[in-house]
Design a protein around this motif. Structure first.
Motif, mmCIF file in Angstrom:
data_model
loop_
_atom_site.group_PDB
_atom_site.id
_atom_site.type_symbol
_atom_site.label_atom_id
_atom_site.label_comp_id
_atom_site.label_asym_id
_atom_site.label_seq_id
_atom_site.Cartn_x
_atom_site.Cartn_y
_atom_site.Cartn_z
ATOM 1 N N LEU A 34 3.783 63.780 -11.386
ATOM 2 C CA LEU A 34 5.006 63.099 -11.779
ATOM 3 C C LEU A 34 4.821 61.597 -11.700
ATOM 4 N N LEU A 35 5.386 60.878 -12.670
ATOM 5 C CA LEU A 35 5.481 59.421 -12.619
ATOM 6 C C LEU A 35 6.959 59.090 -12.467
ATOM 7 N N VAL A 36 7.255 58.127 -11.598
ATOM 8 C CA VAL A 36 8.645 57.772 -11.333
ATOM 9 C C VAL A 36 8.813 56.261 -11.392
ATOM 10 N N ALA A 37 9.848 55.819 -12.106
ATOM 11 C CA ALA A 37 10.215 54.401 -12.136
ATOM 12 C C ALA A 37 11.334 54.191 -11.123
ATOM 13 N N ILE B 243 -10.158 52.249 -8.479
ATOM 14 C CA ILE B 243 -11.381 52.789 -9.074
ATOM 15 C C ILE B 243 -12.243 53.436 -7.997
ATOM 16 N N ALA B 244 -12.333 52.802 -6.828
ATOM 17 C CA ALA B 244 -13.112 53.361 -5.728
ATOM 18 C C ALA B 244 -12.412 54.566 -5.091
ATOM 19 N N LEU B 245 -11.093 54.570 -5.097
ATOM 20 C CA LEU B 245 -10.323 55.644 -4.467
ATOM 21 C C LEU B 245 -10.231 56.905 -5.330
ATOM 22 N N ALA B 246 -10.277 56.764 -6.625
ATOM 23 C CA ALA B 246 -10.057 57.894 -7.533
ATOM 24 C C ALA B 246 -10.968 59.096 -7.258
ATOM 25 N N PRO B 247 -12.280 58.912 -7.056
ATOM 26 C CA PRO B 247 -13.115 60.084 -6.785
ATOM 27 C C PRO B 247 -12.722 60.808 -5.498
ATOM 28 N N VAL B 248 -12.218 60.075 -4.536
ATOM 29 C CA VAL B 248 -11.745 60.691 -3.290
ATOM 30 C C VAL B 248 -10.482 61.499 -3.566
ATOM 31 N N LEU B 249 -9.537 60.900 -4.308
ATOM 32 C CA LEU B 249 -8.300 61.603 -4.650
ATOM 33 C C LEU B 249 -8.590 62.882 -5.424
ATOM 34 N N ALA B 250 -9.585 62.830 -6.306
ATOM 35 C CA ALA B 250 -9.919 63.978 -7.137
ATOM 36 C C ALA B 250 -10.376 65.181 -6.316
ATOM 37 N N LYS B 251 -10.928 64.941 -5.150
ATOM 38 C CA LYS B 251 -11.421 66.027 -4.299
ATOM 39 C C LYS B 251 -10.343 66.640 -3.412
ATOM 40 N N LEU B 252 -9.199 65.977 -3.299
ATOM 41 C CA LEU B 252 -8.157 66.453 -2.394
ATOM 42 C C LEU B 252 -7.362 67.596 -3.009
ATOM 43 N N PRO B 253 -6.889 68.536 -2.170
ATOM 44 C CA PRO B 253 -6.117 69.682 -2.672
ATOM 45 C C PRO B 253 -4.628 69.345 -2.839
ATOM 46 N N PHE B 254 -4.361 68.211 -3.471
ATOM 47 C CA PHE B 254 -2.994 67.745 -3.625
ATOM 48 C C PHE B 254 -2.717 67.393 -5.075
ATOM 49 N N LYS B 255 -1.450 67.532 -5.452
ATOM 50 C CA LYS B 255 -0.950 66.942 -6.680
ATOM 51 C C LYS B 255 -0.479 65.539 -6.298
ATOM 52 N N ILE B 256 -0.357 64.657 -7.270
ATOM 53 C CA ILE B 256 -0.014 63.264 -6.978
ATOM 54 C C ILE B 256 1.257 62.874 -7.714
ATOM 55 N N ILE B 257 2.175 62.275 -6.967
ATOM 56 C CA ILE B 257 3.358 61.653 -7.548
ATOM 57 C C ILE B 257 3.148 60.149 -7.434
ATOM 58 N N ILE B 258 3.294 59.434 -8.549
ATOM 59 C CA ILE B 258 3.106 57.986 -8.571
ATOM 60 C C ILE B 258 4.457 57.341 -8.816
ATOM 61 N N THR B 259 4.881 56.503 -7.870
ATOM 62 C CA THR B 259 6.150 55.791 -8.046
ATOM 63 C C THR B 259 5.864 54.308 -8.230
ATOM 64 N N GLY B 260 6.442 53.743 -9.285
ATOM 65 C CA GLY B 260 6.306 52.325 -9.554
ATOM 66 C C GLY B 260 7.514 51.575 -9.024
ATOM 67 N N HIS B 261 7.298 50.349 -8.558
ATOM 68 C CA HIS B 261 8.359 49.535 -7.950
ATOM 69 C C HIS B 261 8.305 48.108 -8.495
ATOM 70 N N SER B 262 9.426 47.422 -8.385
ATOM 71 C CA SER B 262 9.477 46.000 -8.739
ATOM 72 C C SER B 262 10.134 45.233 -7.600
ATOM 73 N N ASP B 263 10.048 43.913 -7.684
ATOM 74 C CA ASP B 263 10.627 43.079 -6.631
ATOM 75 C C ASP B 263 12.068 42.668 -6.937
ATOM 76 N N GLY B 264 12.575 43.059 -8.072
ATOM 77 C CA GLY B 264 13.962 42.745 -8.405
ATOM 78 C C GLY B 264 14.181 41.334 -8.913
ATOM 79 N N MET B 265 13.129 40.536 -8.957
ATOM 80 C CA MET B 265 13.269 39.163 -9.439
ATOM 81 C C MET B 265 13.154 39.164 -10.955
ATOM 82 N N ILE B 266 14.039 38.419 -11.587
ATOM 83 C CA ILE B 266 14.003 38.327 -13.042
ATOM 84 C C ILE B 266 13.884 36.853 -13.404
#
Length: 164
Positions: free
Chosen positions: A89-92, A25-48
């Motif tokens: 892009l969102l990536v799993a 929440i605190a970082l979002a306004p900073v990200l919004a000002k940057l001249p970049f597109k954002i790729i978000i990759t989600g990760h897991s720990d592999g534990m089931i």
């Protein structure tokens, strides 16, 4: 990921722990000002855990969770100021890329990564996607005869609604 704050997500969950939600929440306004597109990759720990097992495909939950985690972060940063079109892009990733130096089962692997892509690079990449999608027949490592056979099989096996 902050060692002191622990994992970004509880086991088996796509809900951010409070520290990371506040951080984004605190970082979002900073990200919004940057001249970049954002790729978000989600990760897991592999534990089931036993309550998360999918008997047909045990690793599937990690793919699903990693995608849900990327989506959760996208929702938080868009809600708090990042323009929707800045998300490229969102990536799993499932459990495929643990943090270097950590055991794959470490809770710190329950995370998302944000990659900043310069807008001109993002534009070129998106144009390449568009070009490949619209140019008709593209070069593929799968021989066209095999592709034609697969398409034919799909037509032969398709489900048809019973009459009336």
């Amino acid at each position: 990921v902050q060692d002191k704050a622990g994992p970004m997500f509880p086991p088996g969950s796509s809900q951010l722990v409070p520290f990371y939600e506040d951080f984004l929440i605190a970082l979002a306004p900073v990200l919004a000002k940057l001249p970049f597109k954002i790729i978000i990759t989600g990760h897991s720990d592999g534990m089931i855990g036993s309550d998360l097992k999918n008997t047909i495909e045990p690793g599937r939950i990690n793919w699903e969770l990693s995608g849900q985690r990327a989506e959760t972060v996208r929702e938080v940063i868009v809600f708090t100021g990042v323009p929707k079109d800045q998300i490229m892009l969102l990536v799993a990733m499932g459990a495929n890329q643990p943090i270097r130096g950590l055991k794959p089962g470490s809770g710190l692997n329950r995370r998302v990564d944000l990659m900043m892509v310069p807008r001109q690079d993002a534009k070129a990449l998106m144009q390449e996607f568009q070009h490949k999608r619209h140019k008709g027949k593209s070069s593929s490592p799968v021989p066209s005869s095999d592709m034609d056979k697969a398409i034919q099989k799909a037509w032969e096996n398709r489900y048809t609604e019973p009459p009336g």
